[in-house]
Scaffold this motif. Structure first.
Motif, mmCIF file in Angstrom:
data_model
loop_
_atom_site.group_PDB
_atom_site.id
_atom_site.type_symbol
_atom_site.label_atom_id
_atom_site.label_comp_id
_atom_site.label_asym_id
_atom_site.label_seq_id
_atom_site.Cartn_x
_atom_site.Cartn_y
_atom_site.Cartn_z
ATOM 1 N N HIS B 153 12.342 123.638 101.194
ATOM 2 C CA HIS B 153 12.064 124.029 102.705
ATOM 3 C C HIS B 153 10.610 124.571 103.344
ATOM 4 O O HIS B 153 10.127 124.152 103.984
ATOM 5 N N LEU B 154 9.914 125.104 102.287
ATOM 6 C CA LEU B 154 8.391 125.385 102.191
ATOM 7 C C LEU B 154 7.425 123.304 102.878
ATOM 8 O O LEU B 154 6.735 123.761 103.323
ATOM 9 N N VAL B 155 7.952 123.154 101.906
ATOM 10 C CA VAL B 155 7.247 121.462 103.082
ATOM 11 C C VAL B 155 7.043 121.612 103.956
ATOM 12 O O VAL B 155 6.575 120.682 104.657
ATOM 13 N N PRO B 156 8.041 121.117 104.801
ATOM 14 C CA PRO B 156 8.164 120.932 106.530
ATOM 15 C C PRO B 156 7.393 122.616 107.334
ATOM 16 O O PRO B 156 6.951 122.965 107.894
ATOM 17 N N THR B 157 7.929 123.188 106.395
ATOM 18 C CA THR B 157 7.595 124.395 107.581
ATOM 19 C C THR B 157 6.518 126.050 107.193
ATOM 20 O O THR B 157 6.102 125.880 108.654
ATOM 21 N N LEU B 158 5.936 125.374 105.864
ATOM 22 C CA LEU B 158 4.704 126.039 106.030
ATOM 23 C C LEU B 158 3.280 125.175 106.691
ATOM 24 O O LEU B 158 3.059 126.186 107.187
ATOM 25 N N PRO B 159 3.179 124.322 106.899
ATOM 26 C CA PRO B 159 2.507 123.280 107.323
ATOM 27 C C PRO B 159 2.575 123.495 108.925
ATOM 28 O O PRO B 159 2.320 123.278 109.407
ATOM 29 N N TYR B 160 3.843 123.524 109.117
ATOM 30 C CA TYR B 160 4.309 123.810 110.394
ATOM 31 C C TYR B 160 3.420 125.388 111.022
ATOM 32 O O TYR B 160 2.993 125.267 112.018
ATOM 33 N N MET B 161 3.903 126.267 110.226
ATOM 34 C CA MET B 161 3.521 127.808 110.416
ATOM 35 C C MET B 161 1.456 127.616 111.208
ATOM 36 O O MET B 161 1.084 128.277 111.698
ATOM 37 N N THR B 162 1.056 127.132 109.586
ATOM 38 C CA THR B 162 0.022 127.399 109.839
ATOM 39 C C THR B 162 -0.904 126.535 111.038
ATOM 40 O O THR B 162 -1.740 126.714 111.832
ATOM 41 N N LEU B 163 0.062 125.850 111.022
ATOM 42 C CA LEU B 163 -0.565 124.482 112.294
ATOM 43 C C LEU B 163 -0.811 126.114 113.649
ATOM 44 O O LEU B 163 -1.398 125.735 114.405
ATOM 45 N N VAL B 164 1.237 126.099 113.936
ATOM 46 C CA VAL B 164 1.136 126.582 114.722
ATOM 47 C C VAL B 164 -0.071 128.385 114.914
ATOM 48 O O VAL B 164 -1.114 127.934 116.103
ATOM 49 N N MET B 165 -0.244 128.625 113.472
ATOM 50 C CA MET B 165 -1.489 130.365 113.487
ATOM 51 C C MET B 165 -2.839 129.337 114.143
ATOM 52 O O MET B 165 -3.677 130.517 114.848
ATOM 53 N N SER B 166 -2.951 128.169 113.075
ATOM 54 C CA SER B 166 -4.267 127.749 114.080
ATOM 55 C C SER B 166 -4.476 127.492 115.176
ATOM 56 O O SER B 166 -5.786 127.978 115.947
ATOM 57 N N GLY B 167 -3.505 126.950 115.770
ATOM 58 C CA GLY B 167 -3.680 126.775 117.645
ATOM 59 C C GLY B 167 -3.944 128.632 117.369
ATOM 60 O O GLY B 167 -4.953 128.620 119.024
ATOM 61 N N VAL B 168 -3.662 129.683 117.806
ATOM 62 C CA VAL B 168 -3.420 130.675 118.377
ATOM 63 C C VAL B 168 -4.740 130.913 118.050
ATOM 64 O O VAL B 168 -5.054 131.568 119.401
ATOM 65 N N TYR B 169 -5.217 131.117 116.767
ATOM 66 C CA TYR B 169 -6.563 131.667 116.248
ATOM 67 C C TYR B 169 -7.293 131.172 117.064
ATOM 68 O O TYR B 169 -8.796 131.531 117.209
ATOM 69 N N ALA B 170 -6.961 129.835 117.450
ATOM 70 C CA ALA B 170 -8.058 128.435 117.750
ATOM 71 C C ALA B 170 -8.436 129.227 119.627
ATOM 72 O O ALA B 170 -9.665 129.382 119.995
ATOM 73 N N ASN B 171 -7.237 129.997 119.607
ATOM 74 C CA ASN B 171 -7.819 130.339 122.152
ATOM 75 C C ASN B 171 -8.271 132.057 121.197
ATOM 76 O O ASN B 171 -7.891 132.506 122.378
ATOM 77 N N TYR B 172 -8.526 132.432 120.633
ATOM 78 C CA TYR B 172 -8.247 133.738 119.959
ATOM 79 C C TYR B 172 -10.182 134.222 119.598
ATOM 80 O O TYR B 172 -11.206 133.585 119.184
ATOM 81 N N ASP B 173 -10.909 134.842 120.452
ATOM 82 C CA ASP B 173 -11.986 134.931 120.816
ATOM 83 C C ASP B 173 -12.516 136.180 119.987
ATOM 84 O O ASP B 173 -11.781 137.723 120.065
ATOM 85 N N VAL B 174 -12.842 135.375 118.514
ATOM 86 C CA VAL B 174 -13.343 136.927 117.596
ATOM 87 C C VAL B 174 -14.088 138.192 118.021
ATOM 88 O O VAL B 174 -13.747 138.702 117.166
ATOM 89 N N ASP B 175 -14.658 138.082 119.081
ATOM 90 C CA ASP B 175 -15.615 139.111 119.449
ATOM 91 C C ASP B 175 -14.728 140.078 119.405
ATOM 92 O O ASP B 175 -15.372 141.079 119.411
ATOM 93 N N TYR B 176 -13.595 140.041 119.868
ATOM 94 C CA TYR B 176 -12.533 141.363 119.949
ATOM 95 C C TYR B 176 -13.390 142.217 118.730
ATOM 96 O O TYR B 176 -12.853 142.985 118.663
ATOM 97 N N GLU B 177 -12.725 141.369 117.188
ATOM 98 C CA GLU B 177 -13.046 142.022 116.348
ATOM 99 C C GLU B 177 -14.831 142.706 116.059
ATOM 100 O O GLU B 177 -14.636 143.818 115.330
ATOM 101 N N LEU B 178 -15.170 141.913 116.498
ATOM 102 C CA LEU B 178 -16.423 142.937 116.105
ATOM 103 C C LEU B 178 -16.786 143.731 117.149
ATOM 104 O O LEU B 178 -17.231 144.884 116.489
ATOM 105 N N GLN B 179 -16.234 143.733 118.677
ATOM 106 C CA GLN B 179 -16.464 145.011 118.953
ATOM 107 C C GLN B 179 -15.767 145.904 119.073
ATOM 108 O O GLN B 179 -16.054 146.996 118.357
#
Lengths: 357, 282, 294
Positions: B153-179
């Protein structure tokens, strides 16, 4: 109170492009307010991030009170940076935002609460504890970001363009606040700006950077009175440049010979620079030449004149109150006060015949 | 209405006509979308429903009793489906969140290849892969047990989760971490107090849909489960042709988590979010 | 400075690898491993039972088999027809649902509801609606349109795969529709207003302005739908004929055939499905680069 020393500090992001920061040496005095000034992309924010420990230098060293701090992690450096866009954590209320640094230092909750109160008083926003960042105006967010940094009593406070996102009237308010807090707490403060006026008004000392290189590090008025190069004088705006040859305290130009005791060059090709407000219109005598009024504009309490002298044009600004002095076409004497003339080296290949910026 | 001034000719009547037309369209659309669910619900509460009756002549809870009764193993299958989906979700979150961070925040050599590798299992049909996986799994004893089914079941789910998170992180301003680092937070404290709260809604939505993707798998379970792992979709398929009443009741059970997830996440779900892109797999 | 310290670039590369490695390893092992293992089997290579040589017998066998070719044509027909109808109706639905109206939230909720309803449930629902003794047939009998179940036109287990297509259209309208609706709502109606004020009629404004704006979304969603409908198993397994069966069903039948010799052929069919999907992924990446990166 911490003295910050940058020694040969260099940052290269990409081997193919020139260094973002190039061999920078700087002594930032303890307890003073220092501005890093320069056009965008000159490496000033990069320098600041390296001091904060958020970027690793490619070469060089950073010392706090004489000790290298390069191996110290950002969270332990005590050099706190306030970002240009404030970056208040959106899911925390104002009190949690301000108290964040103390929470990370495991300070007990009661003390955090009371110190958050003090900070809110300091930045003149008492009663804002429970609000969320998105309920605040830009100016308020900026003040909270400042409070969040100050609460940890940093050794060095780093402000990235602290005024650039604010309206004109908020800017003055914020300027006063920063100056007041800095004087009261005596924190060594570095701020980055692209606005030379802001740097001059706020800072004790200004470091001017072009293309990652230090151009001049001086008290603010020196940039107007004794700039190191034509480029620096141009960046600070509104100066007349007249090329000539300097020898024994006089400079010989196409429009005449002038006494000029203050010079960067001992002898040789040089540029006479004089600010428009230092040009005396209608006064003869020594160091004066004859010119023709080409045009003029009134700007409230003073007037701005374009004057032709021989083949060149210069700009002159009258003193406040003296507005209607001359009409276009008048032939008048123009005097350059020797003490206000500053002679520079011809640092660009092609000298401007006469430039007013 | 009659006392209102007469509408300007040529404008109002046309507007009314348009609105009516639009509502007719919307109602027709919704009717089409709901239609297949109708016979399932009716079957689930029917006792006698002979042709050509449009509605059953007798209703009963017989199908629901069958669902609860131990003889049909519906409860066991529900438990097993849930267990597999939970395991699969936990693994997908643990592996997919870091991978999504790398893809969303960084540019690096070979990123395009990794993106293709992540996208491929979402587009390549499960059947094309599972026949080969079955050959491997039989050799390593992963066929016919829950572990093997979870892994496949990981064959469809893991790529899906990865894509969702890649979109989430792309919208995240990593400067918050530096701050946060600058204010005195260490690496872990920064992740815990700053990054996690920021990406958490994305993780939750991604995890909910990951659960659903695993929950709905049929052919992967059929082949790797090898008759030994009985999940809800396997049971449902078996009853579909022989026992419409039980199949109807099972269908209702089977679609409930999806409706719940949609209710919980509808405010985070818009068509341009990565969460929708992978739903083709449910 | 310690000369063993990693350069910043090196440190970043290392941390990216640490973040990616577990997920990539699992996908490579399961997905690429599964494909590779299937590919080897399709070449009749199976050392476990003493087959150590490669040959293309399985591919030769299936491409000369009339049944396989019929399945291939049927599968293309199913995928193409479903995707086309679903895309057109999805765009129409999105246009229908775009303007503000009372009850919009609840309508949108019902519209997106069957995004989460599993295909299998939809397929069973379609079966109970459209089989000869299904609900539609009963209603038509009640209305005296037909007399017996046998009078009802075959819509499941039929040669044209109508039931399968209905199920896919039912399921994929909201999938494509939600994506298109999001684009429409974020773009707003201003561009169309400009076009209208410049003299375009409703249709021209749609054709020249709106359609190009939503096309990238429609195309990328359609590629996903096409790939899914091409390779899905349970829907044609439940609603389709046994002969010719859709390609995934045929592959499954061959794989579970008592005759073990059919297995390499099953694997070869799986490879054909994977190959066609790979072409689709490449098309998708290319389209997403052309449309979305702009």
């Amino acid at each position: 109170m911490t003295q910050v020393t940058l020694s040969g500090l260099t940052k290269i992001f990409d081997q193919k492009s020139p260094p973002a920061v190039d061999n920078l040496d700087l002594e930032i005095e303890s307890g003073k307010l220092t501005a890093l000034l320069g056009p965008s992309g000159c490496g000033k924010t990069t320098t600041m991030k390296m001091i904060a420990g958020l970027l690793r230098p490619t070469a060089g060293d950073i010392l706090f009170d004489g000790d290298s701090i390069l191996s110290i992690k950002p969270e332990e450096r005590g050099a706190v940076m306030v970002f240009q866009n404030y970056l208040l954590f959106p899911y925390m209320n104002i009190a949690d935002n301000i108290g964040f640094g103390l929470k990370m230092r495991k300070v007990n909750k009661k003390e955090i609460r009371s110190r958050v109160q003090d900070m809110l008083d300091l930045v003149q926003l008492p009663g804002f504890e429970d609000r969320k960042p998105n309920q605040l105006s830009g100016g308020q967010q900026q003040r909270i970001a400042l409070a969040r940094a100050l609460i940890v009593q940093p050794n060095v406070l780093l402000l990235d363009e602290p005024l650039s996102n604010l309206d004109a009237h908020l800017r003055d308010e914020m300027r006063v606040l920063i100056r007041r807090i800095q004087t009261e707490m005596g924190i060594t403060t570095v701020f980055v700006t692209h606005d030379q006026e802001e740097a001059v008004v706020l800072a004790d000392k200004v470091a001017l950077l072009f293309d990652g290189r230090l151009q001049q590090f001086d008290a603010p008025d020196s940039f107007y009175d004794t700039p190191n190069t034509v480029d620096i004088a141009t960046f600070f705006g509104g100066t007349n440049f007249i090329p000539g040859y300097y020898l024994d305290g006089t400079i010989t130009t196409d429009i005449g010979v002038f006494d000029a005791p203050n010079s960067l060059v001992p002898e040789g090709d040089a540029v006479l620079s004089i600010r428009p407000e230092a040009v005396d219109l209608g006064e003869g005598g020594e160091n004066s030449v004859s010119g023709t009024v080409l045009s003029h504009v009134y700007a409230g309490r003073y007037a701005r004149f374009q004057i032709r002298i021989g083949d060149i044009e210069i700009e002159a600004v009258t003193e406040p109150g003296q507005v209607k002095l001359f009409a276009d076409g008048d032939n008048i004497p123009v005097k350059f006060d020797p003490d206000k003339i500053w002679v520079l080296g011809p640092n660009t290949a092609e000298q401007p015949a006469a430039t007013t910026g | 209405m009659t006392t209102a001034p007469a509408p300007l000719p040529g404008i109002a009547p046309r507007t009314i006509g348009r609105t009516t037309l639009r509502w007719a369209g919307i109602m027709g659309l919704l009717a089409f979308l709901v239609a297949p669910m109708v016979p399932l619900f009716i079957w689930s509460i029917s006792f006698r429903w002979f042709y050509p009756d449009i509605l059953p002549s007798e209703y009963s809870a017989r199908a629901w009793e069958q669902v609860i009764s131990p003889t049909n193993n519906v409860i066991g299958a529900t438990g097993q489906t849930t267990l597999i989906a939970l395991l699969c979700t936990v693994l997908s979150v643990l592996l997919g969140v870091p991978a999504g961070r790398a893809l969303g925040l960084h540019n690096f050599k070979g990123k395009r290849i990794v993106e293709v590798l992540i996208l491929a299992p979402i587009i390549v049909p499960g059947l094309a892969v599972v026949l080969g996986i079955d050959t491997m799994f039989i050799r390593y004893g992963l066929s016919g047990n829950i572990l093997g089914v979870t892994l496949v079941h990981l064959v469809p789910t893991l790529p899906y989760m990865t894509l969702v998170m890649s979109g989430v992180y792309a919208n995240y301003d990593v400067d918050y971490e530096l701050q946060a680092r600058s204010l005195g937070a260490g690496r872990w404290a920064t992740q815990r107090y700053v990054t996690l709260p920021a990406v958490f809604p994305g993780v939750v939505v991604g995890a909910l849909f990951t659960f659903l993707i695993s929950w709905s798998q049929y052919v992967l379970t059929l082949l790797i489960g090898d008759g030994q792992v009985e999940t809800l979709p396997i049971l449902l398929f078996n009853f579909a042709r022989s026992e419409p009443a039980i199949a109807g009741a099972l269908s209702v059970v089977f679609i409930l988590p999806g409706i719940l997830v949609l209710l919980l996440s509808s405010k985070y779900l818009s068509g341009d979010s990565a969460a929708v892109g992978g739903i083709g797999n449910i | 400075m310690n000369r063993f310290r990693l350069s910043e670039r090196g440190a970043e590369r290392l941390s990216i690898s640490v973040l990616l490695a577990p997920a990539v390893a699992v996908i490579v092992l399961l997905f690429l491993g599964g494909l590779a293992s299937g590919f080897l089997r399709s070449l009749n290579y199976f050392p476990l039972i003493g087959l150590n040589d490669f040959n293309f017998d399985a591919y030769f066998a299936i491409f000369t088999d009339n049944g396989f070719l019929q399945s291939l044509v049927l599968t293309f027909h199913i995928a193409f027809t479903s995707t086309l109808i679903a895309s057109i109706l999805a765009v129409a639905s999105a246009l229908l649902l775009r303007p503000a109206f009372r009850g919009k939230r609840i309508v949108h909720f019902f519209f997106s509801l069957n995004l989460t309803i599993p295909h299998l449930v939809g397929a069973i629902g379609v079966l109970y609606l459209f089989q000869n003794s299904g609900l539609v047939s009963r209603i038509m009998t009640g209305l005296d349109i037909i007399q017996r179940p046998a009078d009802f036109p075959a819509m499941v287990f039929d040669p044209w795969a109508i039931g399968i297509i209905i199920q896919y259209v039912w399921k994929e309208i909201p999938f494509i529709g939600v994506i298109v609706l999001a684009i429409l709502l974020s773009v707003g109606e201003d561009y169309e207003s400009v076009a209208r004020s410049l003299g375009a009629n409703r249709w021209q404004a749609f054709r020249q302005v709106t359609l190009p704006l939503i096309m990238p979304g429609v195309v990328s969603a359609s590629v996903i739908v096409f790939a899914f409908t091409f390779g899905a198993f349970e829907i044609p397994y439940l609603l389709g004929r046994t002969f010719p069966a859709a390609l995934p069903v045929l592959a499954y039948q061959s794989y579970t055939d008592v005759d073990l010799a059919a297995r390499p052929q099953a694997m070869a069919m799986a490879m054909v499905i994977a190959f066609i999907s790979t072409l689709l992924i490449m098309a998708y990446m290319k389209l997403s680069r052309v449309y979305i990166r702009e």
